[in-house]
Design a protein around this motif. Structure first.
Motif, PDB file in Angstrom:
ATOM      1  N   ALA A   1       2.175  -4.747  -2.075  1.00 30.44           N
ATOM      2  CA  ALA A   1       1.191  -5.585  -1.315  1.00 30.44           C
ATOM      3  C   ALA A   1       0.415  -6.580  -2.186  1.00 30.44           C
ATOM      4  O   ALA A   1       0.762  -6.558  -3.349  1.00 30.44           O
ATOM      5  N   ALA A   2      -0.188  -7.447  -1.546  1.00 30.56           N
ATOM      6  CA  ALA A   2      -0.841  -8.494  -2.087  1.00 30.56           C
ATOM      7  C   ALA A   2      -2.180  -7.677  -2.341  1.00 30.56           C
ATOM      8  O   ALA A   2      -2.768  -6.969  -1.533  1.00 30.56           O
TER       9      ALA A   2
ATOM     10  N   GLU B   1      -6.789  -5.048   4.425  1.00 31.85           N
ATOM     11  CA  GLU B   1      -7.663  -3.857   4.341  1.00 31.85           C
ATOM     12  C   GLU B   1      -8.693  -3.664   3.330  1.00 31.85           C
ATOM     13  O   GLU B   1      -8.150  -3.609   2.174  1.00 31.85           O
ATOM     14  N   VAL B   2      -9.861  -3.383   3.584  1.00 34.66           N
ATOM     15  CA  VAL B   2     -10.854  -3.157   2.365  1.00 34.66           C
ATOM     16  C   VAL B   2     -10.906  -1.850   2.303  1.00 34.66           C
ATOM     17  O   VAL B   2     -11.119  -0.955   2.826  1.00 34.66           O
ATOM     18  N   LEU B   3     -10.468  -1.592   1.032  1.00 32.68           N
ATOM     19  CA  LEU B   3     -10.165  -0.037   0.378  1.00 32.68           C
ATOM     20  C   LEU B   3     -11.351   0.485  -0.032  1.00 32.68           C
ATOM     21  O   LEU B   3     -11.597   1.729   0.263  1.00 32.68           O
ATOM     22  N   LYS B   4     -12.326  -0.207  -0.763  1.00 35.95           N
ATOM     23  CA  LYS B   4     -13.558   0.458  -1.196  1.00 35.95           C
ATOM     24  C   LYS B   4     -14.251  -0.666  -1.747  1.00 35.95           C
ATOM     25  O   LYS B   4     -13.780  -2.296  -2.051  1.00 35.95           O
TER      26      LYS B   4
ATOM     27  N   THR C   1      -6.346  -4.962  -0.021  1.00 39.48           N
ATOM     28  CA  THR C   1      -5.007  -5.126  -0.189  1.00 39.48           C
ATOM     29  C   THR C   1      -4.347  -5.717   1.396  1.00 39.48           C
ATOM     30  O   THR C   1      -5.049  -5.622   2.389  1.00 39.48           O
ATOM     31  N   PHE C   2      -3.296  -6.489   1.388  1.00 39.00           N
ATOM     32  CA  PHE C   2      -2.488  -7.008   2.373  1.00 39.00           C
ATOM     33  C   PHE C   2      -1.050  -6.260   2.202  1.00 39.00           C
ATOM     34  O   PHE C   2      -0.379  -7.179   1.438  1.00 39.00           O
ATOM     35  N   ALA C   3      -0.879  -5.248   2.869  1.00 39.73           N
ATOM     36  CA  ALA C   3       0.425  -4.633   2.690  1.00 39.73           C
ATOM     37  C   ALA C   3       1.693  -5.526   3.129  1.00 39.73           C
ATOM     38  O   ALA C   3       1.478  -6.180   4.376  1.00 39.73           O
TER      39      ALA C   3
END
Length: 426
Positions: free
Chosen positions: A234-235, A277-280, A289-291
């Motif tokens: 991922a980025a 995706e904002v993980l935290k 991340t940008f998977a």
């Protein structure tokens, strides 16, 4: 009333109870309920359903059905119902269904879905509620309202949210007593059918809000075992608001939280709009991340870069507005990196965090810290720039030693013009 009517009512009740097991969405349940009443011969003129929800922006969802084919869905923002007692006839039904607590705090017992009725052709309710007078003038003759509480632990208390359904006819004489009895008997089954779908939507909303769309979906699908992780490429985006710690000692608490929300919105929205995706949240920053999944990494890295530059642009706009009003401002530091990470559940036996771990994550955090040292709003690693496939937007800042990383990492930043100069110097 014919035996066919009773048979169809019994079939509808069975169907509603089956939907409770299936957690069918509330809109589908309500539409079938109304259509079934019409099929049973009840000459419905209008029907509506209002359900509570658990959402950061939305307090309730309304669905309206009319005989002429109107199917309307409305979302009500928080605070929309503060004036309900003076504007809506549903308030009487809600109060009755909630069962006002007695003096010793024990909830009153009885029918938890009592009916409120206004015979509109007699003028009932029209003097108190403008909407009922409007219905009467449009031809409605009878109005039934049921408030269905979604209680907890077996007791109905004031404040319990749930659903409200109203049904109207325009037939002379209104509803027959048999129709009223059958509809009243069906309401608990309707509530039982509505609740699982409403609760499931609320659970999804909570998981999406606090964990993110992808993580929320995985958790709801059962990915909650400790140590259950997968390796993904991922980025990675790490963002941090510079200046927040100093302002925390100067700005009143209520203004501080509002200010932080405004700044984080400038960062979160571009990430999500670009497919990230904002993980935290990391205090005054975040990890996203940008998977790559099975896609080529170049376009995914381009999406991450688009999100980063848009976040800087929005914060620049926000800072200019705040500066014009004499309010304090903050600047954003961003790091872009890429690599393989472990994605999944990490934590103790009973307290887990769904996140990413690995060397690439640590390197991303170290890269972000270089923004302050190098006085640039954004840094990117050589790995990210190579995967992006074009270096035209970047200039090298040379190799840098990252704490805890043996090999120096070549660091890049955006060339002049790709980020407004005001993003750093407001």
């Amino acid at each position: 009333m014919s035996s066919e009517f009773s048979s169809k009512a019994a079939a509808l009740q069975r169907w509603l109870l089956q939907q409770a097991l299936l957690a069918t969405p509330a809109g589908r349940v309500a539409s079938h309920f109304v259509d079934s009443l019409v099929d049973m011969g009840v000459p419905l003129w209008r029907a509506s359903l209002l359900t509570s929800t658990l959402h950061p922006q939305v307090e309730g969802i309304g669905l309206t059905w009319t005989r002429d084919g109107q199917r309307l869905r409305q979302e009500y923002q928080h605070g929309s119902f503060e004036r309900v007692p003076s504007l809506s006839p549903v308030y009487d039904a809600v109060v009755a269904a909630q069962g006002r607590p007695s003096a010793d705090g024990t909830p009153m017992q009885g029918d938890i879905t009592p009916m409120t009725r206004y015979r509109l052709e007699r003028g009932e309710g029209a003097a108190n509620y403008a909407i009922l007078d409007e219905f009467r003038r449009a031809g409605a003759t009878d109005y039934l309202c049921f408030a269905i509480p979604f209680a907890i632990d077996g007791n109905v208390h004031a404040g319990d949210a749930g659903a409200v359904i109203t049904v109207l006819v325009d037939r002379a004489g209104g509803f027959t007593e048999k129709e009223v009895t059958v509809i009243t008997d069906l309401i608990p089954a309707l509530g039982a059918a509505l609740r699982p779908g409403v609760d499931l939507a609320a659970i999804r909303s909570v998981l999406d809000t606090y964990l993110g769309r992808d993580v929320g979906r995985r958790v709801l699908d059962g990915a909650i075992r400790r140590g259950s992780v997968e390796a993904i490429s991922a980025a990675i985006v790490v963002g941090d608001l510079r200046g927040f710690t100093a302002l925390a000692d100067e700005v009143p608490r209520e203004r501080l939280v509002s200010m932080l929300d405004d700044y984080l919105d400038c960062l979160v929205s571009p990430v999500e709009e670009s497919g990230g995706e904002v993980l935290k949240f990391l205090g005054d920053g975040l990890l996203a991340t940008f998977a790559f999944d099975n896609s080529e990494p170049g376009p995914i890295c381009a999406a991450a870069l688009t999100a980063a530059t848009e976040a800087l642009r929005r914060i620049d706009v926000l800072n200019r507005s705040r500066s014009a009003d004499g309010q304090p401002v903050m600047t954003l530091d961003l790091a872009l990196h890429a690599g393989e990470v472990l994605y999944g559940n990490v934590g103790s036996a009973r307290r887990l965090d769904f996140t990413i771990i690995g060397p690439a994550v640590n390197e991303s955090a170290r890269l972000e810290a270089l923004c302050a040292t190098l006085d640039v709003p954004l840094v990117a690693s050589r790995r990210f720039v190579d995967l992006l496939g074009t270096a035209a937007k970047f200039r090298s800042l040379g190799p840098r030693v990252l704490r805890g990383v043996r090999t120096p990492v070549e660091v890049f930043t955006l060339v002049s013009g790709n980020v407004d100069a005001g993003a750093r110097n407001v």
